[in-house]
Design an enzyme around this catalytic site. Structure first.
Site, PDB file in Angstrom:
ATOM      1  N   VAL A  14      41.369  48.590 -11.873  1.00 29.74           N
ATOM      2  CA  VAL A  14      40.908  48.163 -10.544  1.00 29.74           C
ATOM      3  C   VAL A  14      39.471  48.614 -10.315  1.00 29.74           C
ATOM      4  CG1 VAL A  14      41.281  48.404  -8.047  1.00 29.74           C
ATOM      5  CG2 VAL A  14      43.245  48.066  -9.574  1.00 29.74           C
ATOM      6  N   CYS A  15      39.174  49.860 -10.625  1.00 29.63           N
ATOM      7  CA  CYS A  15      37.816  50.380 -10.429  1.00 29.63           C
ATOM      8  C   CYS A  15      36.802  49.674 -11.322  1.00 29.63           C
ATOM      9  CB  CYS A  15      37.776  51.879 -10.672  1.00 29.63           C
ATOM     10  SG  CYS A  15      38.734  52.799  -9.462  1.00 29.63           S
ATOM     11  N   THR A  16      37.224  49.266 -12.487  1.00 25.89           N
ATOM     12  CA  THR A  16      36.338  48.515 -13.375  1.00 25.89           C
ATOM     13  C   THR A  16      35.873  47.237 -12.694  1.00 25.89           C
ATOM     14  OG1 THR A  16      37.419  49.423 -15.337  1.00 25.89           O
ATOM     15  CG2 THR A  16      36.159  47.392 -15.636  1.00 25.89           C
ATOM     16  N   LEU A  19      33.380  48.142  -9.695  1.00 25.84           N
ATOM     17  CA  LEU A  19      32.017  48.490 -10.086  1.00 25.84           C
ATOM     18  C   LEU A  19      31.258  47.259 -10.567  1.00 25.84           C
ATOM     19  CD1 LEU A  19      32.522  51.977 -11.704  1.00 25.84           C
ATOM     20  CD2 LEU A  19      31.298  51.457  -9.601  1.00 25.84           C
TER      21      LEU A  19
END
Length: 189
Positions: A14-16, A19
């Site tokens: 999810v964070c990938t 960003l």
């Protein structure tokens, strides 16, 4: 204006995506004079390895332009502790991601807490920044589902005579079942 957004760990799917989207929208935030930075607890080595996975090092190529992708590493978690919500002892939170928007006065204007399983909506964050900047400088508020260019609300504390002077494009009210005329709107200044 500044945005600080934390993420639970490097190498999370999810964070990938977040960003990558933040880097893609960097020109939009820049147009609004907003600086963004990501906050992480992982090591610099992890950041560098992760940045290769999602396509960036210190600079990213998107749409033929080079853009900065900034991250802060904080091994002591001091910054996170200062910004984390106080949670009652009997409530357990799973890993989460936070967004903080700060104004030029260095005061917190917005904080949003997302579960780690739900990606942030950067279009919504842009919309909120537009609202925060507009309402910081004009005597207006933005109604539900407002988008830039839509009509705005005249703040309740502004007397009608002063509002008419400030908003020469006119003021209109919404009809309510009660007959009260306190929902005053004007075209976005």
């Amino acid at each position: 204006w500044g945005i600080l957004f934390s993420h639970p760990r490097d190498f999370t799917p999810v964070c990938t995506t977040e960003l990558g989207q933040a880097a893609k929208l960097a020109p939009e935030f820049s147009k609004r004079n907003v600086k963004m930075i990501a906050l992480s607890i992982d090591s610099v080595e992890d950041h560098l390895s992760w940045s290769k996975v999602w396509g960036t090092g210190r600079r990213e190529k998107l749409g033929g332009r080079s853009r900065r992708a900034g991250q802060i590493r904080q091994s002591s978690r001091t910054c996170t502790r200062c910004l984390t919500l106080r949670v009652p002892r009997n409530l357990t939170l799973s890993p989460c991601a936070q967004v903080f928007v700060f104004g030029p006065d260095k005061k917190l204007k917005l904080s949003i807490l997302y579960p780690a399983t739900t990606g942030r909506n950067f279009d919504e964050i842009l919309r909120v920044v537009d609202s925060l900047q507009l309402t910081a400088y004009k005597k207006v508020a933005t109604p539900v589902n407002w988008k830039p260019g839509d009509s705005v609300m005249v703040i309740p504390s502004l007397p009608d005579d002063e509002a008419k002077k400030l908003f020469p494009k006119g003021i209109f009210t919404k009809d309510l079942p009660s007959g009260k005329k306190y929902l005053r709107y004007t075209p976005q200044p």
